[in-house]
Structures are given as C-alpha cells and as structure tokens.
Design a protein around this motif. Sequence first.
Motif, PDB file in Angstrom:
ATOM      1  N   LYS A  62       0.831  -1.208   0.000  1.00 14.25           N
ATOM      2  CA  LYS A  62       0.000   0.000   0.000  1.00 14.25           C
ATOM      3  C   LYS A  62       0.864   1.256   0.000  1.00 14.25           C
ATOM      4  O   LYS A  62       1.795   1.374   0.801  1.00 14.25           O
ATOM      5  CB  LYS A  62      -0.920   0.017   1.226  1.00 14.25           C
ATOM      6  N   PHE A  63       0.511   2.163  -0.865  1.00 11.24           N
ATOM      7  CA  PHE A  63       1.190   3.463  -1.014  1.00 11.24           C
ATOM      8  C   PHE A  63       2.662   3.321  -1.405  1.00 11.24           C
ATOM      9  O   PHE A  63       3.446   4.243  -1.234  1.00 11.24           O
ATOM     10  CB  PHE A  63       1.056   4.307   0.266  1.00 11.24           C
ATOM     11  N   ASN A  97      -2.626  12.030  -2.602  1.00 14.38           N
ATOM     12  CA  ASN A  97      -2.144  11.306  -1.424  1.00 14.38           C
ATOM     13  C   ASN A  97      -0.921  12.007  -0.828  1.00 14.38           C
ATOM     14  O   ASN A  97      -0.784  12.101   0.383  1.00 14.38           O
ATOM     15  CB  ASN A  97      -1.795   9.860  -1.789  1.00 14.38           C
ATOM     16  N   GLU A  98      -0.043  12.488  -1.696  1.00 15.51           N
ATOM     17  CA  GLU A  98       1.153  13.181  -1.202  1.00 15.51           C
ATOM     18  C   GLU A  98       0.770  14.482  -0.493  1.00 15.51           C
ATOM     19  O   GLU A  98       1.288  14.793   0.585  1.00 15.51           O
ATOM     20  CB  GLU A  98       2.098  13.482  -2.373  1.00 15.51           C
ATOM     21  N   GLY A 104      -4.838   3.191  -1.960  1.00 12.54           N
ATOM     22  CA  GLY A 104      -3.398   3.122  -1.748  1.00 12.54           C
ATOM     23  C   GLY A 104      -2.762   1.962  -2.484  1.00 12.54           C
ATOM     24  O   GLY A 104      -1.683   1.491  -2.112  1.00 12.54           O
ATOM     25  N   GLN A 149      -2.204  10.108  -7.006  1.00  3.52           N
ATOM     26  CA  GLN A 149      -0.945   9.989  -6.256  1.00  3.52           C
ATOM     27  C   GLN A 149      -0.601  11.337  -5.640  1.00  3.52           C
ATOM     28  O   GLN A 149      -0.206  11.426  -4.477  1.00  3.52           O
ATOM     29  CB  GLN A 149       0.204   9.616  -7.202  1.00  3.52           C
ATOM     30  N   GLU A 197      -0.636  13.783   2.867  1.00  2.00           N
ATOM     31  CA  GLU A 197       0.420  13.442   3.824  1.00  2.00           C
ATOM     32  C   GLU A 197       1.077  14.727   4.351  1.00  2.00           C
ATOM     33  O   GLU A 197       1.337  14.862   5.544  1.00  2.00           O
ATOM     34  CB  GLU A 197       1.455  12.546   3.115  1.00  2.00           C
TER      35      GLU A 197
END
Lengths: 352, 394
Positions: free
Chosen positions: B32-33, B263-264, B89, B260, B267
Amino acid sequence: MDFTFTEDQLAFKEAISRFLMTEAPPEMLRDIWETEDGRSPELRRKIAEQGLMALSVPEEQGGLGMDDIAWSLLTQELGYYAIPDSMADTAYVAAGLLRALPDGTTGREDMLTRVADGSIRIAISHSINPLVADVHLADKIIVEHQGAIHLVSREQAGYERNESIDSSRRLSKISVTPTADSQIAAADTGAAIWEQTLNRGALAVAGQSLGLAQRMLDLSVDYAVQRKQFGKPIGSFQAVKHKLADVVSGIEFAKPTLYRAAYALANNDARADLYVSHAKLASCEAAWVAARHGIQVHGAMGYTWEADLQMFMKRAWALNASWGTRDFHRQRIADDILADDAQIGPRYTFGE
Amino acid sequence: MKLTFNAADERFREDIASWLQAHLVGEFEHLKFRGGPGDEHMFPEERKRWEQELAAGGWVGIGWPEACGGRGASIEQQVIFAEEYARAGAPGRIGHIGEGLAGPTIIAFGTPEQKAKYLPGILNGTEFWCQGYSEPSAGSDLANVRTRAVRDPDSGRWRITGQKIWTSLAHESQWCFVLARTEPGSVAHRGLGFFLVRMAQPEITVRPIEQLTGTSEFNEVFFDDALAEDLVGEPGDGWRIAMTLLGFERGVSTLGQQMQFQNELDEIIRIARSNGAASDPAIRQRIAEAHTGLRLMRYNALRMLSGDERSGPDSSALVYKLHWASWHRNLGALAMDVLGPEAELLDGAPYELTRLQSLFLFTRSDTIYGGTNQIQRNIIAERGLGMPKEAKGR
C-alpha cells in the motif's frame, strides 16, 4: 462527466463576441474615458438589444432563463473587449440576487423585468468591496448591512466619487443609513443570499480576468511576431516565446476551474465557496501573469499610453482585489482544507 | 455541462472499491502506497504478482476495446478506476508502460498477428514493457536518434545497434519498444522505424543508472546487433507512431497520477497539522495554493477527456505537462518547508530517505523528464500560439 457547452450557450457567446468586436473597439473605449460619466448609454442600449441583460432573468420576467454556466462564457467576452460598463453587476450579480429572493419581495419582479429590458442599472454594495461601481448612474443600489438586504435609490444614498487607475472604472464610496423601510430581506434569509452574491461577483471577475488575459496574450503574440530585432521576429527567441507559453498555460488551466465553479453555483453545490475561490485565484493569477509578461514582450512600447495593452492591464490590476483579494480566497481554501473536520483524500477531493 | 457520475458509474465505483478492499490484503498489504514516483524501485517482484492479481480481476486494460481483450470502459469509468485505485493506496503500476503505451500503440498500428502475440501478455499481467526513445545525443532533440536498424537480406529480420538511455524499468521488463533509424543517412524525424524487441538476448546489455536519490529506476540499454521481434507499421513510420504514442501518455493515466499527488498532499497536510506548521500563515497559503493547483489539473484533465472542442487544438493537452511538473516540483519544496529542520535527517544509514525526502528529490526531475519545461514551452508557443520557430542547427 461533461465539460462541454450547449449549442445555445456557444451560439450566444459567438454572437456577443462578434457584436463587441465591431461595436466596442479600443479607440471607442478611449473616447468614453474622456466623458464625465464614463459610460455610453448607446453602447449599453445596443448590448441590451443583443439580449445580454436578459440572460439570467427568468422567462416569467421576460428573460432568457440561462444560468452561471452561460455567464462563465460571457464574462470572458466582456473582459476580452474590456467593456467599461459594469453590465455584469446588473445583469449577472444583481439578477442572481433578485432571483434568489422569495417571490413577492418588494420590487423583485419589477426589477427583474427591467433588468431584462435593459431599463435599469443596479449597483451592488457588499462589505467586501470598499467602493461600489457605477453608483453615479445607478437607478437602484442593493446594500448589504449585517447580512440583511436593503434597497435604496441613488438619491437616498450619499456617494462620493473616487478615481480609479483604470480610466474606465467609475467608483464611489457610499453612505447609506439602513432603515426598516429600506430593508427587503432580513439577515436570516439575506446572509445566504449575500454569500452566493459574493461568489457570483467573484466569478464575474474571474471570467473577465480570463478574457482580459486572453486579449493581452493575443496582443503580445501579434507584437512578437511583427516586431523584428537582430533580423528576426522577436517571437522566434525562446526567452520571449517562453513567457507567452506561460501565459497561455495559465489561461488554459484556469478555464475549467471557472466552469466548475459556475456549475457549482448553478446547482447550489454546498462547496461552491471552495470552487469559486479556486476560480478567482487561478483566473486573476492568469491575468496578472499575462499583464507582466505582456508588457515585457512589448518592450518600451508596452509602457506607453498609446499602446492598447495598458487598457487591459489596468482593468486586470483593478479587478484583482475586487470581490475578495487573493488573501481572502486563499484563506477560504486553507480554512476549508485545514479545518479539524476537513474531509481529505481522493474520495472527497475527487468525489464530485 | 454535467459534472456528475451516473448510477451505472457509481455501481462501477463500488465494484472496484470492494474488489480492492478484498484483494489488497495478505501478501499485498505491505505494498500500500508504495512503488509510486521516486519509489518505483521498491518491491518489483511483489508488484508484478499484484499485476497478475489485478489482471485476474479483469482490471488491466479496462479502457481497451473489447475486441482487443479490454472492457471498452468509458472515460468516466477509467477515471473512477484511477480514483479508487489511489484511494485504496494500491501500489504504483509496474505494467503501466505496457497497458498505457505499448498496448494502445499496437492496437492502433499493429497487425492482427502482432495484436494476438503481444496484447494477451499485457492483459494477464505477466509481460512488462519499457520505452526505448532517448539516447545520449537524442534527449530534448528526440528526432536525433542514432540507433540503427538493418534488415538482414536473407531472413528479412531487423537487427538493432545503438544505445538508449533513461529507460525506466528496463531491468524489470521482457519487452522494449525501440525507435531506430531504418534509412542510413536519413536525418531528424524521417527514416525511423518503431520496433518491438525482446530484452532477454545476449546482444542487449542493461546497466542501471544510480540517481541522486541513491536508487535506480532507469537504465542505459546497449543494443549490439540485437534481433527485433517485430516492426510496427512500415519503415519510416516510426516518428508518426512515436508521436501518437506520446499522445496516449496525456490520456487517462494523468488522472491516476493526480490521485498519487493527492495522497502526497494529504500526507503533507497531515504532518503540517501535527507539527504545528499549519498554523503558520505562509504555509497555510502555500497549502491552499497547492490544493488549488491540483484542482486545476483535475478539471483540465476532465475537460480534455470530455472533448471541449472550443478549447482549441490540443491547447489544454499542450500545457498539461508544464503545469503538473511545475506544480509537483513546488509540492516537493512545500514538503521540506513543512518539515522544517527535520527535513534533512535521513531515515537511516547508509542513505535511507524518508518518503517526503524521496518526494522532494524525485520532483527535481519532473521538470526534466518527458520533455523539459523549456521544450514544453517551445511546443506551446510554436504549435499552440503559432509563433515562429527558432533557427535549428541542421
């Protein structure tokens, strides 16, 4: 998922564009600068005849019943031709506000009818804008006061003219004492309508900014192709063409955010604030970059009063801070995505 | 204009979401990820098995036509797939060059025999591809390809000699598509051919290039009279095919890439909230800007895919790379600024980078690979704005 426009929407935009190209050339706009009022009743009448004022008035009041999506195209045309008259204030922002008022609200239907036939000019005073455009000719002024909506005539509102860096703008500071008589909607209904109005005003600016950016780009490309140095058009040099590539990149990327925001407003999307702030930021940035690179590409010519570039640059600079500064809109976004209960992740960001 | 998904699309969303939830477990849980940009060297074997798992579920090549083994999924469904894939992910795709580039090219230009030979391996997640375009002297000037292909007069087969460089995943791939010169003495975009080459042969040497991250995602590939399995199209068609293929790159895959990015960014936001950076007004504004920039990409991609013909000839496609590359580079810098002094500290010896350090370092390359920002601006100005070309040296 479909970002395309209907034939009706595109045909209307094309018609207005062709009309403005012939009826509002830069030399005419310069003539209008010199007048006391800064407005041409004849131009306004002709534009009304084209149906622009009726665009988003409901059909019951003699309008065309179109929505924010159509306006997202037309505000770009108003910007492209740097139309001095604040037509979008009456025909788009005020008409949207009137439409949102409950049926039967004092003056609602009458004013909508008059917006559609072009016989009324309405100025909007929202606390986010310290000055109000075109009060000096307004028949009615709609005023925000602590969330409530007040309606006053120009005679009831004291106003003081302020000169703008943009010779086409006619701004005033108004002083209105709201009374029970002037109130047409209390804060409980008014607050949400004002929020929507702010969004609509910001979107009108976003659309005009993109139109201005496109005009500045077109002028700059023309100049760079014609102007020769070192025996070649300056537009063949990478240092020059890269600047204009950045301009078109900014414009193309901002457009779909404008359309997304218009769609959100037209469909009463709960997150319209966020979408509008994206559009306002991206569009004003595109115009800002178009002005900065445009004047650089024009060289010393761009710094003259004679070159038309100044008309579009100054409008872009002037509009930049209206209906919310960049800070205001960035803050709205940051508050949304950094809130403790913010829903982040692809599902929320891309779930629409 | 209609910016919503219909009921059938929402059911499709539930299908892929529940499939991912059920399958991204056990031996795949730790993927994942992982395996995204800057992390592509990680877990190649496990990620290849994951490709087969995906394929068994029927999730490879969903956008391909049904006649070629795909699902003929609509653009909306491909978008939904990309969204749900990222939301879960699920790991960086090791099969994306085959699925997104080689496959569509063979579908568009290949013979029925070539389709039968190459497409099944891509669709079942067992055969992986790399792209042989760039050379030491053909970078931004891609048409300056010197690798040559010579046809053996007896067997009629082509043999390839030359060097490719910056070849991602060459060491993990069975196949490479190679742009090579079929007409001796030809220059620029004329006289090129588009070849399909099997990597496992003694005439091919793959040498990894160590990046400034200390890891290796791409390679030098040397061809010494290597046998080409097939020529796609005719000799001389290479440039046209290669350019069409680059057009595929700007397609739906961009939406997966955006997930993607999301997700970054999430984070970074999570860290900013926990270490207090989110209360710094300057950081808040930059986060808002990053968020806005990602939205711009999203709407631009959707408009591109929904075919808004009024946006002009490819104008939104032309500007896409410039925008996302610059945005991602800035995101890397934002990550470092959110971390503050901690940003420079390695995860461990000898040179173990944290996820955000990898992001920061990797994003230094975004504005270079796949066409530098400078080349992109040339293309935008010359093709998009019709500005005069700069004099070239040949």
